[in-house]
Structures are given as C-alpha cells and as structure tokens.
Scaffold this motif. Structure first.
Motif, PDB file in Angstrom:
ATOM      1  N   TRP A 139       0.902  -1.234  -0.097  1.00  0.00           N
ATOM      2  CA  TRP A 139      -0.102  -0.551   0.073  1.00  0.00           C
ATOM      3  C   TRP A 139       0.971   1.303   0.640  1.00  0.00           C
ATOM      4  CZ3 TRP A 139      -4.897   1.193  -1.466  1.00  0.00           C
ATOM      5  CH2 TRP A 139      -5.154   2.570  -0.729  1.00  0.00           C
ATOM      6  N   ASP A 140       0.956   1.808  -1.053  1.00  0.00           N
ATOM      7  CA  ASP A 140       1.464   3.440  -1.207  1.00  0.00           C
ATOM      8  C   ASP A 140       0.504   4.594  -0.511  1.00  0.00           C
ATOM      9  OD1 ASP A 140      -0.020   3.145  -3.459  1.00  0.00           O
ATOM     10  OD2 ASP A 140       2.129   3.547  -5.223  1.00  0.00           O
ATOM     11  N   GLY A 141      -0.569   4.536  -0.235  1.00  0.00           N
ATOM     12  CA  GLY A 141      -1.495   5.292  -0.039  1.00  0.00           C
ATOM     13  C   GLY A 141      -1.796   5.980   1.000  1.00  0.00           C
ATOM     14  N   ASN A 142      -2.483   6.913   1.474  1.00  0.00           N
ATOM     15  CA  ASN A 142      -3.353   7.505   2.818  1.00  0.00           C
ATOM     16  C   ASN A 142      -2.584   6.403   3.754  1.00  0.00           C
ATOM     17  OD1 ASN A 142      -2.541  10.098   1.623  1.00  0.00           O
ATOM     18  ND2 ASN A 142      -5.287   9.781   1.466  1.00  0.00           N
ATOM     19  N   VAL A 143      -2.381   6.750   5.290  1.00  0.00           N
ATOM     20  CA  VAL A 143      -2.520   5.646   6.455  1.00  0.00           C
ATOM     21  C   VAL A 143      -3.056   6.664   7.695  1.00  0.00           C
ATOM     22  CG1 VAL A 143      -1.866   4.170   7.412  1.00  0.00           C
ATOM     23  CG2 VAL A 143      -0.715   3.474   5.506  1.00  0.00           C
ATOM     24  N   GLY A 144      -3.686   6.127   7.848  1.00  0.00           N
ATOM     25  CA  GLY A 144      -4.397   6.724   9.358  1.00  0.00           C
ATOM     26  C   GLY A 144      -6.224   7.311   9.031  1.00  0.00           C
ATOM     27  N   LEU A 145      -6.594   7.492  10.319  1.00  0.00           N
ATOM     28  CA  LEU A 145      -8.392   7.429  10.182  1.00  0.00           C
ATOM     29  C   LEU A 145      -8.821   8.442   9.671  1.00  0.00           C
ATOM     30  CD1 LEU A 145      -8.478   7.461  14.139  1.00  0.00           C
ATOM     31  CD2 LEU A 145      -8.555   5.365  12.612  1.00  0.00           C
ATOM     32  N   ILE A 146     -10.209   8.560   8.925  1.00  0.00           N
ATOM     33  CA  ILE A 146     -10.226   9.515   8.334  1.00  0.00           C
ATOM     34  C   ILE A 146     -10.476  10.958   8.657  1.00  0.00           C
ATOM     35  CG2 ILE A 146     -12.996   8.891   8.977  1.00  0.00           C
ATOM     36  CD1 ILE A 146     -14.051   8.420   6.284  1.00  0.00           C
ATOM     37  N   THR A 147     -10.488  10.785   9.804  1.00  0.00           N
ATOM     38  CA  THR A 147     -10.381  11.844  10.647  1.00  0.00           C
ATOM     39  C   THR A 147      -9.167  13.053  10.289  1.00  0.00           C
ATOM     40  OG1 THR A 147     -10.016  11.289  12.792  1.00  0.00           O
ATOM     41  CG2 THR A 147     -12.088  11.991  12.790  1.00  0.00           C
ATOM     42  N   GLY A 148      -8.156  12.196  10.928  1.00  0.00           N
ATOM     43  CA  GLY A 148      -7.352  12.239  10.302  1.00  0.00           C
ATOM     44  C   GLY A 148      -6.767  13.501   8.880  1.00  0.00           C
ATOM     45  N   PHE A 149      -7.707  13.451   7.728  1.00  0.00           N
ATOM     46  CA  PHE A 149      -7.714  13.578   6.277  1.00  0.00           C
ATOM     47  C   PHE A 149      -8.790  15.047   6.390  1.00  0.00           C
ATOM     48  CE2 PHE A 149      -5.452   9.901   6.745  1.00  0.00           C
ATOM     49  CZ  PHE A 149      -4.297  10.268   5.652  1.00  0.00           C
ATOM     50  N   VAL A 150     -10.510  15.361   6.906  1.00  0.00           N
ATOM     51  CA  VAL A 150     -10.787  16.168   6.858  1.00  0.00           C
ATOM     52  C   VAL A 150     -10.011  17.550   6.540  1.00  0.00           C
ATOM     53  CG1 VAL A 150     -12.294  17.716   8.016  1.00  0.00           C
ATOM     54  CG2 VAL A 150     -12.338  15.270   8.532  1.00  0.00           C
TER      55      VAL A 150
ATOM     56  N   PHE B  84     -17.020  11.324  16.087  1.00  0.00           N
ATOM     57  CA  PHE B  84     -15.493  12.647  15.233  1.00  0.00           C
ATOM     58  C   PHE B  84     -15.327  12.807  14.202  1.00  0.00           C
ATOM     59  CE2 PHE B  84     -15.360   9.983  19.348  1.00  0.00           C
ATOM     60  CZ  PHE B  84     -14.836  10.458  20.575  1.00  0.00           C
ATOM     61  N   THR B  85     -16.281  12.425  13.148  1.00  0.00           N
ATOM     62  CA  THR B  85     -16.190  12.843  12.194  1.00  0.00           C
ATOM     63  C   THR B  85     -17.128  13.841  11.666  1.00  0.00           C
ATOM     64  OG1 THR B  85     -15.519  10.812  10.518  1.00  0.00           O
ATOM     65  CG2 THR B  85     -16.202  12.878   9.061  1.00  0.00           C
TER      66      THR B  85
END
Length: 266
Positions: free
Chosen positions: A174-185, A209-210
């Motif tokens: 995997w070479d994409g984003n890693v982390g909880l969805i809230t971290g990309f808002v 939390f989103t």
C-alpha cells in the motif's frame, strides 16, 4: 383481502461481485421505486430476515452489498446466480437529493458505510452539472477491506470528483494514505462554507467524531447528514427494535440531519 406488508417477494440473483473476503454485492432482478439511502428486508425461508441498504439501483434491478457475518448473511453466502432471495421494502427515508443540487458536496464514508451512499456518488458521477463539486473522503480498515475498488478508480478519473482514500492500517504493497478518516478532513476545500453539504456514514463512533471534526471548520450542524445502521426488524414502525428514544429509525430514518441525529441516544 388486503396485502400483508410482512410477506416478501422472491427475486432472482442475476449477478454476484466479490468486494472483499466477506463482502459481496448481489444484483437482484426487481423493479422497485427506491430512494438513495433506503433499505430493504432480505430473507431466506426458515433462516431469518435482516435489513440491508440498497447500494445501487436501476429500472429493473437493485444492488445489495452484504457482509457475511451473521446467521442470515452467512446463508446468503451459499447462494449463486439464479437462486432467489426474499425481499420486502424499500423502507425508510433516503437522502434529500434536492438539498445537494448545485452545492459543494462532501461524502465521508467509513467501511461498509460506503454502500448506502454509492448510489448518490454514481448519480453525481453521471450528472456532473448537478453539483458544484464533489469530494469523497473514504476510509477503510486496511487495503484488503476496500470496497468498490473499480468504482473508486472510476470516480478518481472524473474531473469533477476529488477522492481522498485512506486506510487505518497499511501493508507493504500500500502506497496511499494511512490513518483514521478524521485526520484527512483538513484536506477538504472549505473556501465556500455557505454552499457546502456534508454526508457522513459509517460506524457510530466514526460518524460522531467525523461530524465534530467537520464542525471545527465551521460547518454547521444543519449542513451535516448521517445514516444510522440499526436492526430494523419489521421496517414499518411496529416492533420497536430500531427505536432510539421516541424515534423509529425505520420510519423517520435511517437518514437524519445532524440537528436531529445528535439527540438520538441508545
């Protein structure tokens, strides 16, 4: 003799598509008047019944994306093209599509929460002039659990759709984003706040939390829409299994504006 609302209709499975090791999309040959975000009750005689969101639909079919994790859904796993499932519905209130016309629409979906909003995404994919812009914020547990990979690739290729895809846990490939969805808002464009609408669907903790994260950027509660996943047993407000406080989710939901959703407590 009046129709019995509890009696399902037997419909044929005309296609099965694997989404992950446990998630499969079943295309059923049936003509239903479906709104985006509604659900149906799916049944197998002598086994049981369960509510499933409609993940897409057309004039002569509906798609149901089903995770094989329970008594009924594990039995569905043994069915093949040509077999039949019992269907009744659709039920509930869907997403208010008229609210999103001409807006900067953000759809944030976690895991299987992508299924109830996939038909909305495909509508605006086919009708790009219906929205000012469309941003998809999609989160999954890991790369193996990503649903609708082919369609995500299609959405990424569209000029009017911005796709932000992340996984909680990556792997070596995997070479994409890693982390909880809230971290990309913070990657969402908030430059036109008054014209924005936000749809958030996923596990309850993710939606909570989103939603709070979006409100940090001055999104108002009335601009947020969520959908509750509940054990809707009857679908018509009689059994009370889906009731939260005094609200029957099968009747008034599963889609709610956040101004109402924040008051619903188990």
């Amino acid at each position: 003799m009046p129709n019995n609302p509890y009696i399902p209709k037997a419909v044929e499975i005309i296609d099965i598509t694997a989404q992950s090791e446990v998630d499969y999309t079943y295309r059923l040959a049936v003509d239903l008047d479906v709104d985006n975000g509604q659900f149906v009750e799916v049944s197998i005689p002598k086994i049981g019944e369960c509510p499933i969101s409609v993940s897409d639909f057309g004039d002569d079919y509906i798609d149901l994306t089903i995770r094989h994790v329970g008594k009924v859904t594990n039995q569905i796993a043994h069915l093949t093209v040509g077999d039949k499932l019992g269907i009744r519905g659709p039920y509930g209130n869907g997403f208010p599509m008229e609210e999103y016309q001409g807006k900067d629409l953000v759809i944030s979906a976690g895991g299987t929460g992508l299924a109830p909003v996939k038909s909305i995404i495909n509508y605006f994919y086919r009708n790009p002039k219906a929205v000012n812009s469309l941003t998809l914020l999609l989160g999954f547990k890991n790369p193996a659990n990503i649903l609708f990979s082919d369609e995500i690739a299609k959405w990424k290729a569209a000029d009017h759709i911005n796709v932000i895809l992340t996984v909680d846990e990556g792997d070596q490939a995997w070479d994409g984003n890693v982390g909880l969805i809230t971290g990309f808002v913070d990657q969402v464009d908030f430059s036109n706040l008054d014209n924005m609408e936000v749809i958030i669907v996923g596990p309850p903790i993710m939606m909570k939390f989103t939603s709070l994260e979006f409100m940090k950027y001055d999104i108002q509660e009335k601009q947020i829409w969520v959908s509750f996943e509940r054990k809707m047993s009857c679908g018509i407000g009689k059994c009370g299994h889906c009731k939260m406080d005094d609200t029957y989710i099968c009747l008034e939901g599963p889609v709610f504006n956040y101004t109402k959703a924040k008051e619903l407590v188990d």
